[in-house]
Design a protein around this motif. Structure first.
Motif, PDB file in Angstrom:
ATOM      1  N   ARG A 237       0.821  -1.212   0.000  1.00 55.67           N
ATOM      2  CA  ARG A 237       0.000   0.000   0.000  1.00 55.67           C
ATOM      3  C   ARG A 237       0.858   1.266   0.000  1.00 55.67           C
ATOM      4  O   ARG A 237       0.417   2.327  -0.453  1.00 55.67           O
ATOM      5  CB  ARG A 237      -0.944  -0.019   1.209  1.00 55.67           C
ATOM      6  CG  ARG A 237      -2.105  -1.003   1.055  1.00 55.67           C
ATOM      7  CD  ARG A 237      -3.104  -0.871   2.173  1.00 55.67           C
ATOM      8  NE  ARG A 237      -2.627  -1.432   3.423  1.00 55.67           N
ATOM      9  CZ  ARG A 237      -2.782  -2.711   3.786  1.00 55.67           C
ATOM     10  NH1 ARG A 237      -3.377  -3.563   2.961  1.00 55.67           N
ATOM     11  NH2 ARG A 237      -2.340  -3.144   4.957  1.00 55.67           N
ATOM     12  N   ARG A 238       2.082   1.149   0.492  1.00 57.75           N
ATOM     13  CA  ARG A 238       2.986   2.291   0.505  1.00 57.75           C
ATOM     14  C   ARG A 238       3.809   2.400  -0.777  1.00 57.75           C
ATOM     15  O   ARG A 238       4.655   3.284  -0.902  1.00 57.75           O
ATOM     16  CB  ARG A 238       3.930   2.194   1.708  1.00 57.75           C
ATOM     17  CG  ARG A 238       3.209   2.101   3.046  1.00 57.75           C
ATOM     18  CD  ARG A 238       4.199   2.056   4.200  1.00 57.75           C
ATOM     19  NE  ARG A 238       3.530   1.740   5.468  1.00 57.75           N
ATOM     20  CZ  ARG A 238       4.091   1.881   6.657  1.00 57.75           C
ATOM     21  NH1 ARG A 238       5.348   2.328   6.751  1.00 57.75           N
ATOM     22  NH2 ARG A 238       3.436   1.568   7.759  1.00 57.75           N
ATOM     23  N   GLY A 239       3.601   1.473  -1.698  1.00 60.04           N
ATOM     24  CA  GLY A 239       4.356   1.483  -2.942  1.00 60.04           C
ATOM     25  C   GLY A 239       5.764   0.941  -2.817  1.00 60.04           C
ATOM     26  O   GLY A 239       6.591   1.157  -3.703  1.00 60.04           O
ATOM     27  N   LEU A 240       6.051   0.187  -1.729  1.00 60.21           N
ATOM     28  CA  LEU A 240       7.398  -0.323  -1.498  1.00 60.21           C
ATOM     29  C   LEU A 240       7.579  -1.776  -1.913  1.00 60.21           C
ATOM     30  O   LEU A 240       8.720  -2.260  -1.971  1.00 60.21           O
ATOM     31  CB  LEU A 240       7.751  -0.190  -0.008  1.00 60.21           C
ATOM     32  CG  LEU A 240       7.871   1.230   0.539  1.00 60.21           C
ATOM     33  CD1 LEU A 240       8.155   1.197   2.037  1.00 60.21           C
ATOM     34  CD2 LEU A 240       8.969   1.991  -0.195  1.00 60.21           C
ATOM     35  N   TRP A 241       6.483  -2.473  -2.188  1.00 53.60           N
ATOM     36  CA  TRP A 241       6.588  -3.909  -2.467  1.00 53.60           C
ATOM     37  C   TRP A 241       5.492  -4.321  -3.429  1.00 53.60           C
ATOM     38  O   TRP A 241       4.380  -3.776  -3.393  1.00 53.60           O
ATOM     39  CB  TRP A 241       6.454  -4.691  -1.155  1.00 53.60           C
ATOM     40  CG  TRP A 241       6.350  -6.184  -1.327  1.00 53.60           C
ATOM     41  CD1 TRP A 241       7.370  -7.074  -1.481  1.00 53.60           C
ATOM     42  CD2 TRP A 241       5.134  -6.968  -1.375  1.00 53.60           C
ATOM     43  NE1 TRP A 241       6.876  -8.350  -1.619  1.00 53.60           N
ATOM     44  CE2 TRP A 241       5.508  -8.305  -1.553  1.00 53.60           C
ATOM     45  CE3 TRP A 241       3.780  -6.646  -1.284  1.00 53.60           C
ATOM     46  CZ2 TRP A 241       4.572  -9.333  -1.631  1.00 53.60           C
ATOM     47  CZ3 TRP A 241       2.849  -7.675  -1.359  1.00 53.60           C
ATOM     48  CH2 TRP A 241       3.249  -8.998  -1.532  1.00 53.60           C
ATOM     49  N   GLU A 242       5.815  -5.268  -4.302  1.00 52.28           N
ATOM     50  CA  GLU A 242       4.832  -5.884  -5.188  1.00 52.28           C
ATOM     51  C   GLU A 242       4.975  -7.395  -5.120  1.00 52.28           C
ATOM     52  O   GLU A 242       6.084  -7.918  -4.997  1.00 52.28           O
ATOM     53  CB  GLU A 242       5.040  -5.419  -6.637  1.00 52.28           C
ATOM     54  CG  GLU A 242       4.781  -3.945  -6.875  1.00 52.28           C
ATOM     55  CD  GLU A 242       4.985  -3.558  -8.329  1.00 52.28           C
ATOM     56  OE1 GLU A 242       5.331  -4.450  -9.134  1.00 52.28           O
ATOM     57  OE2 GLU A 242       4.811  -2.379  -8.658  1.00 52.28           O
ATOM     58  N   HIS A 243       3.859  -8.084  -5.194  1.00 52.52           N
ATOM     59  CA  HIS A 243       3.898  -9.540  -5.197  1.00 52.52           C
ATOM     60  C   HIS A 243       4.650 -10.010  -6.439  1.00 52.52           C
ATOM     61  O   HIS A 243       4.367  -9.545  -7.546  1.00 52.52           O
ATOM     62  CB  HIS A 243       2.467 -10.095  -5.195  1.00 52.52           C
ATOM     63  CG  HIS A 243       2.377 -11.538  -4.817  1.00 52.52           C
ATOM     64  ND1 HIS A 243       2.883 -12.548  -5.603  1.00 52.52           N
ATOM     65  CD2 HIS A 243       1.845 -12.152  -3.716  1.00 52.52           C
ATOM     66  CE1 HIS A 243       2.649 -13.711  -5.031  1.00 52.52           C
ATOM     67  NE2 HIS A 243       2.023 -13.493  -3.874  1.00 52.52           N
ATOM     68  N   PRO A 244       5.624 -10.918  -6.302  1.00 52.80           N
ATOM     69  CA  PRO A 244       6.398 -11.366  -7.461  1.00 52.80           C
ATOM     70  C   PRO A 244       5.554 -11.972  -8.572  1.00 52.80           C
ATOM     71  O   PRO A 244       5.954 -11.934  -9.744  1.00 52.80           O
ATOM     72  CB  PRO A 244       7.349 -12.411  -6.867  1.00 52.80           C
ATOM     73  CG  PRO A 244       7.458 -12.051  -5.435  1.00 52.80           C
ATOM     74  CD  PRO A 244       6.112 -11.504  -5.046  1.00 52.80           C
ATOM     75  N   ALA A 245       4.404 -12.514  -8.220  1.00 53.50           N
ATOM     76  CA  ALA A 245       3.533 -13.124  -9.228  1.00 53.50           C
ATOM     77  C   ALA A 245       2.551 -12.133  -9.818  1.00 53.50           C
ATOM     78  O   ALA A 245       1.707 -12.502 -10.634  1.00 53.50           O
ATOM     79  CB  ALA A 245       2.788 -14.312  -8.621  1.00 53.50           C
ATOM     80  N   GLY A 246       2.629 -10.864  -9.409  1.00 55.41           N
ATOM     81  CA  GLY A 246       1.706  -9.856  -9.916  1.00 55.41           C
ATOM     82  C   GLY A 246       0.460  -9.753  -9.059  1.00 55.41           C
ATOM     83  O   GLY A 246       0.321 -10.401  -8.018  1.00 55.41           O
ATOM     84  N   ALA A 247      -0.457  -8.931  -9.517  1.00 56.76           N
ATOM     85  CA  ALA A 247      -1.697  -8.708  -8.771  1.00 56.76           C
ATOM     86  C   ALA A 247      -2.480 -10.005  -8.641  1.00 56.76           C
ATOM     87  O   ALA A 247      -2.547 -10.813  -9.571  1.00 56.76           O
ATOM     88  CB  ALA A 247      -2.537  -7.645  -9.467  1.00 56.76           C
ATOM     89  N   ARG A 248      -3.076 -10.206  -7.474  1.00 57.78           N
ATOM     90  CA  ARG A 248      -3.847 -11.411  -7.224  1.00 57.78           C
ATOM     91  C   ARG A 248      -5.282 -11.055  -6.870  1.00 57.78           C
ATOM     92  O   ARG A 248      -5.576  -9.976  -6.360  1.00 57.78           O
ATOM     93  CB  ARG A 248      -3.223 -12.223  -6.083  1.00 57.78           C
ATOM     94  CG  ARG A 248      -1.791 -12.657  -6.357  1.00 57.78           C
ATOM     95  CD  ARG A 248      -1.354 -13.698  -5.356  1.00 57.78           C
ATOM     96  NE  ARG A 248      -1.509 -13.233  -3.990  1.00 57.78           N
ATOM     97  CZ  ARG A 248      -1.627 -14.026  -2.930  1.00 57.78           C
ATOM     98  NH1 ARG A 248      -1.657 -15.327  -3.092  1.00 57.78           N
ATOM     99  NH2 ARG A 248      -1.746 -13.525  -1.717  1.00 57.78           N
ATOM    100  N   GLU A 249      -6.184 -11.978  -7.100  1.00 57.61           N
ATOM    101  CA  GLU A 249      -7.592 -11.792  -6.767  1.00 57.61           C
ATOM    102  C   GLU A 249      -7.742 -11.703  -5.256  1.00 57.61           C
ATOM    103  O   GLU A 249      -7.279 -12.571  -4.512  1.00 57.61           O
ATOM    104  CB  GLU A 249      -8.418 -12.973  -7.291  1.00 57.61           C
ATOM    105  CG  GLU A 249      -9.885 -12.925  -6.917  1.00 57.61           C
ATOM    106  CD  GLU A 249     -10.592 -11.711  -7.510  1.00 57.61           C
ATOM    107  OE1 GLU A 249     -11.295 -11.006  -6.757  1.00 57.61           O
ATOM    108  OE2 GLU A 249     -10.410 -11.468  -8.717  1.00 57.61           O
TER     109      GLU A 249
END
Length: 383
Positions: free
Chosen positions: A361-373
């Motif tokens: 939410r702070r823009g510091l991390w993204e899930h390696p697999a991309g956005a998830r449901e």
């Protein structure tokens, strides 16, 4: 720059306490031990990749299962997770290590990361047939990595170094991609090796000001070599929905540790040649205190180091507080976080479902697999 989160595979066993196994601590001293079997380690690996960890560190030493063999088995038990395999240059030839890395990359589709451990415990080094002194071990590590790097670049290598000697070494197939090299050490010799050879310099979880000094130190040494190095940190985590609940868990861990065990472990760690281990011990001074008394910086708890060698601190607090501290380290230049918690299966979910989304939410991390449901399934009869 966004940060990368890694988890940990306890190949010495796991439990609900800090003293359930490994690092010379008796496995019968706390709650029931979960053996380091492939079935259980696979559960941790799958949980880690599900919640968004990029990779998982596997330790090295006489007190745990072999990292190369264990992670090779776990490749088939997971889909995306990378394996940060720890190994020691003193017990394997650089040519064989370079070949193993190439084989691992090919069969895992590029899921290998390497953690090179020079070794700081003389007794254990001698048990493996390594009788070099500390400074010579760092010389060997540097020469070892020089050989590996040149082999991975497709060269035929002959080196008559101070510690490493190879003649006409070559690989029939080079790794694709070349695995990044992680490395840690707090002595001057360690700094020299990091500046010349490594991709990611790892530090244990010291207070932010001390970490800042380390980052500046290694960054300067690397710049003098015309190189840039990324930075990572190794930390335990105790995170819950509220700060009170997290600190209550830390207190529970302390309650399960006999004073005699602390004295025994600290006596052993006092003989370590590792500068990093000395810095960890200085944070807690070997005392038995309340959990709050061992808070050495905001939300940074030194209690783990009372009974465990290596990384001896934990981030303790609510998900928001732990995210705050990770963001603070990130501001210092740390981009890779190697985290762990007890038991490693359950704590992976606490961190992955509480802390990582907050960092997202702070823009510091993204899930390696991309956005998830994330929307729950509709349940008609509950409406």
């Amino acid at each position: 720059m966004s940060l990368t989160a890694h988890w940990f595979l306890p190949t010495y066993g796991d439990s609900r306490g800090l003293v359930g196994g490994g690092h010379g601590v008796a496995t019968t001293a706390a709650d029931a031990v979960r053996p380091a079997e492939i079935g259980y380690l696979a559960q941790i690996a799958r949980a880690a990749e599900t919640v968004g960890f990029e990779g998982a560190l596997t330790p090295t030493g006489a007190w745990c299962e072999d990292a190369w063999l264990t992670t090779a088995m776990l490749v088939a038990e997971s889909e995306r997770l990378k394996f940060l395999v720890a190994f020691r240059p003193g017990v394997i030839s650089p040519t064989l290590a370079a070949q193993q890395a190439a084989t691992f990359q090919r069969h895992s589709q590029g899921r290998l990361l390497l953690n090179v451990v020079t070794g700081g415990e003389p007794t254990e080094q001698r048990a493996y047939g390594d009788f070099l002194g500390k400074d010579d071990r760092y010389v060997r590590t540097g020469e070892f990595l020089e050989v590996c790097r040149r082999l991975w670049a497709g060269e035929t290598v002959t080196l008559d170094g101070e510690q490493i000697h190879v003649e006409e070494a070559a690989l029939t197939r080079v790794p694709d991609p070349v695995p990044p090299v992680y490395f840690g050490g707090s002595s001057p010799k360690a700094g020299e090796v990091a500046a010349r050879h490594v991709d990611v310099y790892l530090t244990w979880g010291e207070p932010p000001e001390q970490v800042r000094e380390k980052v500046e130190w290694i960054r300067g040494l690397a710049a003098a070599q015309g190189r840039e190095v990324r930075f990572g940190i190794r930390l335990h985590v105790i995170t819950r929905d509220t700060s009170d609940a997290a600190w209550a868990q830390a207190e529970k861990y302390l309650e399960g540790i006999p004073d005699a065990m602390i004295e025994e472990v600290q006596a052993g760690l006092s003989r370590s040649e590792s500068e990093g281990q000395k810095r960890m011990r200085a944070l807690h001074s070997g005392g038995t205190k309340t959990a709050a008394d061992l808070e050495v910086a905001p939300n940074l708890w030194a209690g783990v180091g009372l009974v465990r060698g290596g990384a001896g601190t934990a981030l303790v607090g609510s998900h928001t507080e732990v995210a705050d501290r990770i963001a603070e380290y990130h501001d210092l230049g740390i981009t890779e976080f190697v985290l762990s918690g007890h038991p490693h299966l359950e704590e992976a979910y606490w961190v992955g479902e509480g802390v990582l989304p907050e960092l997202g939410r702070r823009g510091l991390w993204e899930h390696p697999a991309g956005a998830r449901e994330s929307a729950p399934a509709a349940i008609p009869f509950a409406q």
